[in-house]
Design an enzyme around this catalytic site. Structure first.
Site, PDB file in Angstrom:
ATOM      1  N   SER A 115      -5.633  -8.227  -7.287  1.00 41.66           N
ATOM      2  CA  SER A 115      -6.043  -7.414  -6.137  1.00 41.66           C
ATOM      3  C   SER A 115      -7.490  -7.674  -5.734  1.00 41.66           C
ATOM      4  O   SER A 115      -8.360  -7.869  -6.592  1.00 41.66           O
ATOM      5  CB  SER A 115      -5.877  -5.929  -6.501  1.00 41.66           C
ATOM      6  OG  SER A 115      -6.471  -5.100  -5.517  1.00 41.66           O
ATOM      7  N   TYR A 137      -7.633  -8.150   1.129  1.00 40.37           N
ATOM      8  CA  TYR A 137      -7.920  -7.181   2.191  1.00 40.37           C
ATOM      9  C   TYR A 137      -9.019  -7.801   3.040  1.00 40.37           C
ATOM     10  O   TYR A 137     -10.111  -8.088   2.540  1.00 40.37           O
ATOM     11  CB  TYR A 137      -8.424  -5.859   1.608  1.00 40.37           C
ATOM     12  CG  TYR A 137      -7.332  -4.936   1.095  1.00 40.37           C
ATOM     13  CD1 TYR A 137      -6.272  -4.552   1.920  1.00 40.37           C
ATOM     14  CD2 TYR A 137      -7.378  -4.410  -0.194  1.00 40.37           C
ATOM     15  CE1 TYR A 137      -5.282  -3.697   1.463  1.00 40.37           C
ATOM     16  CE2 TYR A 137      -6.394  -3.548  -0.657  1.00 40.37           C
ATOM     17  CZ  TYR A 137      -5.350  -3.200   0.177  1.00 40.37           C
ATOM     18  OH  TYR A 137      -4.369  -2.341  -0.267  1.00 40.37           O
ATOM     19  N   THR A 163      -2.501  -8.565   2.742  1.00 38.63           N
ATOM     20  CA  THR A 163      -1.927  -7.232   2.957  1.00 38.63           C
ATOM     21  C   THR A 163      -2.246  -6.765   4.368  1.00 38.63           C
ATOM     22  O   THR A 163      -3.413  -6.635   4.734  1.00 38.63           O
ATOM     23  CB  THR A 163      -2.491  -6.232   1.923  1.00 38.63           C
ATOM     24  OG1 THR A 163      -2.176  -6.707   0.614  1.00 38.63           O
ATOM     25  CG2 THR A 163      -1.898  -4.855   2.119  1.00 38.63           C
ATOM     26  N   LYS A 236       1.942  -9.762   3.470  1.00 34.97           N
ATOM     27  CA  LYS A 236       2.531  -8.685   2.672  1.00 34.97           C
ATOM     28  C   LYS A 236       2.493  -7.348   3.406  1.00 34.97           C
ATOM     29  O   LYS A 236       1.445  -6.947   3.900  1.00 34.97           O
ATOM     30  CB  LYS A 236       1.772  -8.536   1.355  1.00 34.97           C
ATOM     31  CG  LYS A 236       2.183  -7.307   0.533  1.00 34.97           C
ATOM     32  CD  LYS A 236       1.543  -7.306  -0.835  1.00 34.97           C
ATOM     33  CE  LYS A 236       1.807  -6.027  -1.591  1.00 34.97           C
ATOM     34  NZ  LYS A 236       0.968  -4.904  -1.129  1.00 34.97           N
ATOM     35  N   HIS A 260       4.134  -1.093   0.359  1.00 31.25           N
ATOM     36  CA  HIS A 260       2.950  -0.794  -0.457  1.00 31.25           C
ATOM     37  C   HIS A 260       3.336   0.208  -1.562  1.00 31.25           C
ATOM     38  O   HIS A 260       2.575   1.122  -1.890  1.00 31.25           O
ATOM     39  CB  HIS A 260       1.855  -0.217   0.455  1.00 31.25           C
ATOM     40  CG  HIS A 260       0.444  -0.558   0.069  1.00 31.25           C
ATOM     41  ND1 HIS A 260      -0.397  -1.300   0.864  1.00 31.25           N
ATOM     42  CD2 HIS A 260      -0.295  -0.230  -1.021  1.00 31.25           C
ATOM     43  CE1 HIS A 260      -1.583  -1.405   0.278  1.00 31.25           C
ATOM     44  NE2 HIS A 260      -1.556  -0.767  -0.863  1.00 31.25           N
TER      45      HIS A 260
HETATM   46  C1  GLV Z   1      -4.317  -0.165  -3.205  1.00 25.52           C
HETATM   47  O1  GLV Z   1      -4.011  -1.100  -2.510  1.00 25.52           O
HETATM   48  C2  GLV Z   1      -3.542   1.016  -3.338  1.00 25.52           C
HETATM   49  O2  GLV Z   1      -2.372   1.028  -2.919  1.00 25.52           O
HETATM   50  O3  GLV Z   1      -4.064   2.006  -3.862  1.00 25.52           O
END
Ligand code: GLV
Length: 363
Positions: A115, A137, A163, A236, A260
Site C-alpha cells: 500500500s 494513491y 486505486t 483497482k 475496497h
Molecule cells: C485504505 O485504503 C483503507 O481502506 O483504509
C-alpha cells in the site's frame, strides 16, 4: 487439565478462527479499522454473503493425482491464483509490519501488493524479495506521486495497482468514533508523515486523504501514469462493465473488481456479483482480478469459476499478521492454498485452466 485456547498458540488456528485470535490481540481502534467498512456496512457483509450463494458442482472419476495451482499473470508464473491485497498500516497490527508480511509472501512466492499507506518504506518492504506490486494513491502533488512511482519501479515493484475508487474518503463510523490515527511513532513511511487526527470531527486518515489525494483524476491520467512509470497498470476499484470497457479502451493492463473491501461506498454490489458482467465485457483482453469477501480457499475457486483470473486477499492476511507476524501471514497463505487445493481435487479440477462456470451453481 487446562485446555489451551487456539489464541494461546502462535500458529495453530484455522481460517475461521484467525479474526478472533487477532481481535484478542489488538486495540479496539486497530481492530475496528481493519474489520470495519463504510456507512452501515451492508456492502461489507454482502461481499461475504455473495460467496455463500454459490455451490460447487463436483465432477468425479477425474484423475486428480497431479494438481497444479499455478497461473500466469503479468509475465510471471504465480504458484497460486491469489495474492495479498493492498492493506494499509501493517505496523498497527504487528511490530513486524509490512516487512513481516513481505517475508511471508516471499517464503511462499505469493505476490504482495504493498500500500501507498504503508508504515514501512516501500524500499525496505522490497528487501524481503517477494514478487511485488505497488498500490498507488495519486496525490494532488504530482511531483510527489511521480517520485513515489519512480521509487517503486527502482525497488523492483512489477506493476502499479492504481486505486480509483477513493476520490474522496469514505464515511467510516467506527473510525470516526475511535478518532482513528496512527499511534506515534508510526508514520506514513513512504512520506515520513504523521496522520493528523485534529480537525473536522473526522479521523486522521480521512483528513489525510481529503487534503492530499487528487479528487480531479480522470481516465486521461491513466496514460500519464503508464508514461511516468513504464510499468503495467492495473486499475483497482471498478464495479461496472462501462468502466471496465473504458479501462481496456484507455490501455489498462488489467483491472481489479473491487469495492475496497466494503470500505469506501456502502450500497454498492458485492464484487462477486459485479464480476460476471465485467468479465463478459472484457472478453479476456486483459486480466480481471477480484478482491472483497475472499475469506477461504474455496472462495478463490468460486471467483475463478465466475471468470476472475486472480483473487486478492486482504483482511485474512491482516488477521494473520496480528495473530503471529510473519508466521501468521504464512499460515494464512498455507491454509488458503490447502483449502483451494482440496476444493479443486474434490471438484475434479486439476488446474486453474480446468476451472470454468460449470463448476458452480447459484442457489
Ligand atoms: C485504505 O485504503 C483503507 O481502506 O483504509
Amino acid at each position: 487439565v487446562k485446555r489451551e485456547r487456539p489464541a494461546d498458540r502462535l500458529v495453530d488456528w484455522s481460517l475461521g478462527e484467525v479474526e478472533s485470535v487477532a481481535k484478542a490481540r489488538l486495540p479496539q481502534m486497530a481492530f475496528d479499522y481493519a474489520q470495519g467498512g463504510a456507512g452501515p456496512e451492508r456492502t461489507l457483509a454482502e461481499n461475504v454473503a455473495a460467496f455463500a450463494r454459490y455451490r460447487f458442482r463436483p465432477r468425479f472419476l477425474v484423475d486428480v493425482s497431479k494438481r497444479d495451482l499455478s497461473t500466469r499473470l503479468l509475465g510471471r508464473t504465480h504458484p497460486v491464483p491469489f495474492g495479498l491485497a493492498p492493506t494499509a498500516f501493517h505496523r498497527l497490527f504487528h511490530a513486524e509490519g509490512e516487512a513481516g508480511t513481505a517475508r511471508a509472501a516471499a517464503s511462499r512466492g505469493v505476490v504482495h501488493c504493498v500500500s501507498t499507506l504503508s508504515t514501512t518504506a516501500l524500499e525496505e518492504v522490497a528487501q524481503a524479495g517477494a514478487p511485488r506490486w505497488f498500490q498507488l494513491y495519486v496525490h494532488r502533488d504530482r511531483a510527489l506521486t511521480r517520485s513515489l512511482v519512480e521509487r517503486a519501479k527502482g525497488a523492483g515493484y512489477e506493476a502499479l495497482v492504481w486505486t480509483v475508487d477513493a476520490p474522496v474518503w469514505a464515511l467510516r463510523e467506527r473510525d470516526r468514533r475511535n478518532r482513528f490515527s496512527l499511534p506515534p511513532p508510526l508514520k506514513l513511511a513512504n512520506f515520513e508523515r504523521y496522520l493528523d487526527k485534529a480537525g473536522g470531527g473526522a479521523d486522521g486518515l480521512a483528513n489525510y486523504v481529503n487534503s492530499q489525494l487528487d479528487p480531479s483524476l480522470t481516465w486521461d491520467d491513466l496514460a500519464w501514469l503508464k508514461d511516468v512509470s513504464g510499468l503495467p497498470v492495473l486499475v483497482k476499484g471498478l464495479l461496472t462493465p462501462e468502466d471496465a470497457a473504458l479501462a481496456v479502451e484507455r490501455g489498462a493492463d488489467g483491472m481489479v473488481v473491487s469495492n475496497h473491501g466494503g470500505r469506501m461506498l456502502d450500497h454498492v454490489p458485492a464484487t462477486l456479483d459485479a464480476l460476471p458482467g465485467i468479465v463478459q465485457e472484457v472478453r479476456g483482453r486483459v486480466p480481471v482480478l477480484l478482491d472483497g469477501g475472499v475469506r477461504r480457499g474455496a472462495d478463490v475457486l468460486v471467483a475463478l469459476a465466475l471468470g476472475a483470473d486472480f483473487a486478492l486477499v486482504g483482511r485474512q492476511a491482516v488477521w494473520g499478521l496480528a495473530a503471529g507476524g510473519e508466521a501468521g501471514v504464512a499460515r494464512v497463505l498455507d491454509l488458503l492454498r490447502e483449502e483451494l487445493d482440496n476444493a479443486m481435487a474434490l471438484t475434479g479440477r486439476r488446474s486453474v485452466a480446468d476451472v470454468d462456470a460449470s463448476l458452480v451453481a447459484r442457489v
